[in-house]
Design a protein around this motif. Structure first.
Motif, PDB file in Angstrom:
ATOM      1  N   LYS A  77      -3.674  -3.596   1.402  1.00 40.03           N
ATOM      2  CA  LYS A  77      -2.898  -2.512   2.007  1.00 40.03           C
ATOM      3  C   LYS A  77      -1.464  -3.037   2.255  1.00 40.03           C
ATOM      4  N   GLY A 118       2.139  -2.237   3.836  1.00 39.73           N
ATOM      5  CA  GLY A 118       2.836  -1.396   4.802  1.00 39.73           C
ATOM      6  C   GLY A 118       4.252  -1.076   4.351  1.00 39.73           C
ATOM      7  N   GLU A 145       1.956   4.007   5.299  1.00 38.42           N
ATOM      8  CA  GLU A 145       3.159   4.106   6.126  1.00 38.42           C
ATOM      9  C   GLU A 145       2.873   3.440   7.475  1.00 38.42           C
ATOM     10  N   ILE A 146       3.767   2.562   7.885  1.00 43.73           N
ATOM     11  CA  ILE A 146       3.609   1.924   9.194  1.00 43.73           C
ATOM     12  C   ILE A 146       4.868   2.176  10.010  1.00 43.73           C
ATOM     13  N   ALA A 197       1.213  -3.526  13.347  1.00 44.70           N
ATOM     14  CA  ALA A 197       1.283  -3.112  11.942  1.00 44.70           C
ATOM     15  C   ALA A 197       0.237  -3.851  11.115  1.00 44.70           C
ATOM     16  N   ARG A 237      -3.160  -2.634  10.366  1.00 47.55           N
ATOM     17  CA  ARG A 237      -3.308  -1.543   9.383  1.00 47.55           C
ATOM     18  C   ARG A 237      -2.947  -1.961   7.965  1.00 47.55           C
ATOM     19  N   CYS A 238      -2.293  -3.120   7.814  1.00 49.62           N
ATOM     20  CA  CYS A 238      -1.899  -3.525   6.457  1.00 49.62           C
ATOM     21  C   CYS A 238      -1.940  -5.044   6.346  1.00 49.62           C
ATOM     22  N   ILE A 241       3.943  -6.344   4.197  1.00 49.91           N
ATOM     23  CA  ILE A 241       4.910  -5.256   4.386  1.00 49.91           C
ATOM     24  C   ILE A 241       5.968  -5.365   3.300  1.00 49.91           C
TER      25      ILE A 241
END
Lengths: 95, 488
Positions: free
Chosen positions: B264, B266, B300-301, B395, B398-399, B402
Motif C-alpha cells: 500500500k 500512501g 490517500e493519506i 499514516a 494504513r500504508c 509514501i
C-alpha cells in the motif's frame, strides 16, 4: 515579533559575532521576516503534547566509565592558530 | 568521455572483480573526468595521489581475490566529512586550513570496504542552503542546462558538489548529508539518486555538525541499486555516536526484488501545495500510475501537520546550529582574527569566518533559545515535531511507503530565489518532514520538466525500513526508464 536593532545587537553579543551598525538594520529586517513567518506555529494546539527529545525510539546507551582514548596532544594542537609550550594560546585575560 | 566513467557503481564493481579493467584504470578515468569538468567547481579539494595509492592497494587485493564490497570503486566525499590529514572545510572560511587528525566513521567504513577517494566536494557553508551558493569556494554549476538556454543552473544543496559530480560522471557515487533535504533535493535537481536513511543508521561521528538531531549521512549515486550498495557499506552501529542505532543492517540490495504487489503506497493529499507547477503534479500522477501497474495499491493519506514542518525546522535547526557552531572560537582550529581581548578575538573571528546565511541562522537560533523566548519558540517547535512524527505513525498504519514529488520545482538559475531567505527555504517543503521524523527517504530521477530538466520522485518509509523504500524506488526507476543525460 519584530526585532529592532537593539535586540539584534544583544543577540549578536550573545552569539559572539561582531556586527557593524550598518549591518544591524538589514539583519533586523531579515530576522523579523523569518520570525513573522514562523508565527504560523501559534495556530497549532500543543496542549498536552510532549516535546520531542529523541528522534529514534531508543534509549541512550551506557558504557563502562573508562578512558578509551587520549595522549594525542600534538595531533590536537596541530590545527591550533596559536600554541605555546603544549597549550592553546589566547589573548591575555588576566592582567 | 571514457566508457569507464559511464558504468554504474554496481557494474564497475563486477567488472573489477572479473578483471575486465583495473582499479587504477577506473580511477584514472575518473580523475581525468574530474580535471576536464573543473568549470563545474564541484570539488574543493582533489586528492589524485591518494586516489591512485588507494587504487593500487585495491588492485593488489583484487589480484589476490580478496576484494571487499566496494573494492576499487572511486567515490567523492562531501567536504563535511572529516578525512584524516585531508583538508576539511565545511566550505566555511572559519575552518580554513583544518586538517582533521582523525577519520569520520562513515568514510572509514567506505575505505574499509575498498572504496577510493577522488576528492572532497563542495556544499553550502556548513550545509546551510539549497543551492550550493553559500560555499566559501564559490557556487557549483549543475551539469544540466535548460533546453535552449545556456544560463548556468544551481545543483541544489547542500550536497550540491556531490550531486553534480555524480551526474557529470566524475564519481560513481558520493557521500552527502541531509538535514532538511540536502541529499534528496540536489539529487533531484541533478537527475541522480539520493538516499537519506533512518536517523541513527549512519554514524554522525566525524561529520561536521549542523543540527545534530536532524543530520543524516547518506549516499548519492546514479541508480537505486548503487545507493543500496553504498548505504550498505556506510551503515552500522558506532559506539562513538550515542545516537547511532544498535540494530543489525539488512542486506539492502536483496530488497530489490522488483515485486511490490499488494504494497500500500500512501499519497498525502496535503502535499498538493499552492502554486505547484503542473509538470510536478503530472510527474507525481505518473508515479502513482506506475506503482499501480506494478500491482501496488495507492491509498490517500493525510499528513495534516506537513504545512508546519518548514517553520518548525527553521526553529529547531538554527537552535541546534547556534549551539554546535559555538565551538568555532579561533582557539583550537581554523581561522583566528586577532582582537584586543579574548571576547573581541571571538567576535572578530566569527564575524570574518561565517558567511551571511550561517550568521542569520546562528542569530535566529540564539534568539529562540534565549531566556524568555525558549518556551514560545523552541519548546513549541519540539512539540509540533512530535505531532509531525505522529502524523507519519498514523499514516503508516494504513500504508507501507509514501510517494511524493521531491521538490516543488526543477533546478533554478544562480541568483534566482535569492532576494528573500524564505523563498529559498521553500525548496525543502517536501523533504523536511522526513528529517524531522527521522524516516528513510529516497529521491530518484523520474522525468524531465518542460524545459528539459530532471525531476525527482520521493519515497518515504517507516523507521529502519530502508528495504521497502529501496524496493519501491527500484520499481519506479525501471518504470520511469530515465535515460536522459546532462549536457556538460
Amino acid at each position: 515579533m519584530a526585532l529592532d536593532k537593539t535586540i539584534v545587537a544583544r543577540i549578536a553579543t550573545l552569539a559572539r559575532i561582531k556586527v557593524s551598525d550598518s549591518e544591524l538594520e538589514s539583519l533586523a529586517g531579515e530576522l523579523s521576516g523569518i520570525l513573522a513567518w514562523i508565527e504560523q506555529l501559534n495556530e497549532v494546539d500543543v496542549t498536552g503534547v510532549a516535546p520531542m527529545t529523541s528522534v529514534a525510539h531508543m534509549k541512550m546507551p551506557m558504557r563502562e566509565d573508562k578512558v578509551t582514548d587520549g595522549g594525542d596532544r600534538d595531533a590536537i594542537l596541530k590545527n591550533a592558530p596559536q600554541e605555546a609550550r603544549g597549550f592553546f594560546a589566547v589573548p591575555k585575560v588576566v592582567e | 568521455m571514457s566508457e569507464l566513467t559511464r558504468l554504474t557503481l554496481s557494474d564497475a564493481r563486477d567488472g573489477l572483480r572479473a578483471k575486465k579493467f583495473s582499479a587504477r584504470e577506473l580511477t584514472e578515468a575518473h580523475l581525468d573526468a574530474m580535471a576536464a569538468a573543473r568549470s563545474l567547481n564541484a570539488f574543493v579539494t582533489e586528492t589524485p595521489d591518494q586516489a591512485l595509492a588507494m587504487a593500487a592497494a585495491s588492485d593488489a587485493k583484487l589480484a589476490r581475490g580478496e576484494g571487499a564490497a566496494l573494492e576499487g570503486v572511486p567515490l567523492a566525499i562531501k567536504d563535511l566529512f572529516c578525512t584524516k590529514d585531508v583538508l576539511t572545510t565545511a566550505c566555511s572560511r572559519i575552518l580554513e586550513g583544518f586538517k582533521p587528525p582523525y577519520e569520520a566513521t562513515v568514510t572509514a567504513k567506505l575505505w574499509d570496504a575498498g572504496a577510493v577517494m577522488l576528492g572532497k566536494t563542495s556544499l553550502d557553508e556548513f550545509a546551510m542552503g539549497s543551492s550550493n551558493a553559500t560555499s566559501c569556494h564559490g557556487p557549483v554549476e549543475n551539469p544540466w542546462r535548460r533546453r535552449g538556454d545556456n544560463r548556468p543552473l544551481v545543483p541544489g544543496g547542500s550536497s550540491g558538489g556531490s550531486a553534480a559530480a555524480v551526474a557529470a560522471r566524475i564519481a560513481l557515487g558520493a557521500t552527502g548529508t541531509d538535514t532538511g533535504g540536502s541529499i534528496r533535493q540536489p539529487a533531484s535537481f541533478c537527475g541522480v539518486v539520493g538516499m537519506k536513511p533512518t536517523y541513527g543508521r549512519c554514524s554522525r561521528w566525524g561529520v561536521v555538525a549542523f543540527a545534530s538531531s536532524l543530520d543524516h549521512p547518506g549516499p548519492i549515486t546514479r541508480t537505486v541499486r548503487d545507493a543500496a550498495l553504498m548505504l550498505q557499506a556506510m551503515s552500522g552501529h558506532d559506539p562513538k555516536d550515542s545516537t547511532s542505532a544498535p540494530v543489525p543492517v539488512p542486506d539492502f540490495a536483496a530488497s530489490l526484488t522488483g515485486d511490490i504487489r499488494g504494497l500500500k503506497i500512501g499519497v498525502p493529499k496535503e502535499y498538493r501545495v499552492d502554486g505547484m507547477p503542473a509538470e510536478i503534479e503530472a510527474l507525481w500522477q505518473r508515479g502513482v500510475e506506475w506503482i499501480k501497474s506494478a500491482g501496488a495499491i495507492p491509498v490517500e493519506i493525510s499528513l495534516p501537520m506537513t504545512k508546519y514542518a518548514l517553520a518548525t525546522y527553521y526553529i529547531i535547526a538554527p537552535a541546534e546550529a547556534s549551539s554546535n557552531l559555538a565551538r568555532y572560537d579561533g582557539v583550537r582550529f581554523g581561522l583566528r582574527v586577532p582582537g584586543e581581548s579574548l571576547d573581541a578575538m571571538y567576535e572578530n573571528t566569527r564575524a570574518a569566518g561565517f558567511g551571511a546565511e550561517v550568521k542569520r541562522r546562528i542569530l535566529i537560533g540564539t534568539y529562540v533559545l534565549s531566556a524568555g523566548y525558549y518556551d514560545a519558540y523552541y519548546l513549541r517547535a519540539q512539540k509540533i515535531r512530535t505531532l509531525i512524527a505522529q502524523d507519519f505513525e498514523q499514516a503508516f498504519t494504513r500504508c507501507d511507503a509514501i510517494l511524493t514529488p521531491t521538490t516543488p520545482s526543477p533546478a533554478f538559475a544562480l541568483g534566482e530565489k535569492q532576494d528573500d531567505p524564505i523563498t529559498m527555504y521553500l525548496n525543502d517543503v517536501f523533504t523536511v518532514p522526513a528529517d524531522l521524523a527521522g524516516l528513510p527517504a529516497i529521491s530518484l530521477p523520474a522525468g524531465l520538466s518542460d524545459d528539459g530538466l530532471p525531476l525527482g520522485l520521493h519515497v518515504i518509509g517507516r523507521a529502519f525500513d530502508e528495504e521497502t523504500v529501496f524496493r519501491v524506488a527500484a520499481v519506479l526507476e525501471s518504470a520511469a526508464n530515465f535515460t536522459a543525460e546532462p549536457t556538460r
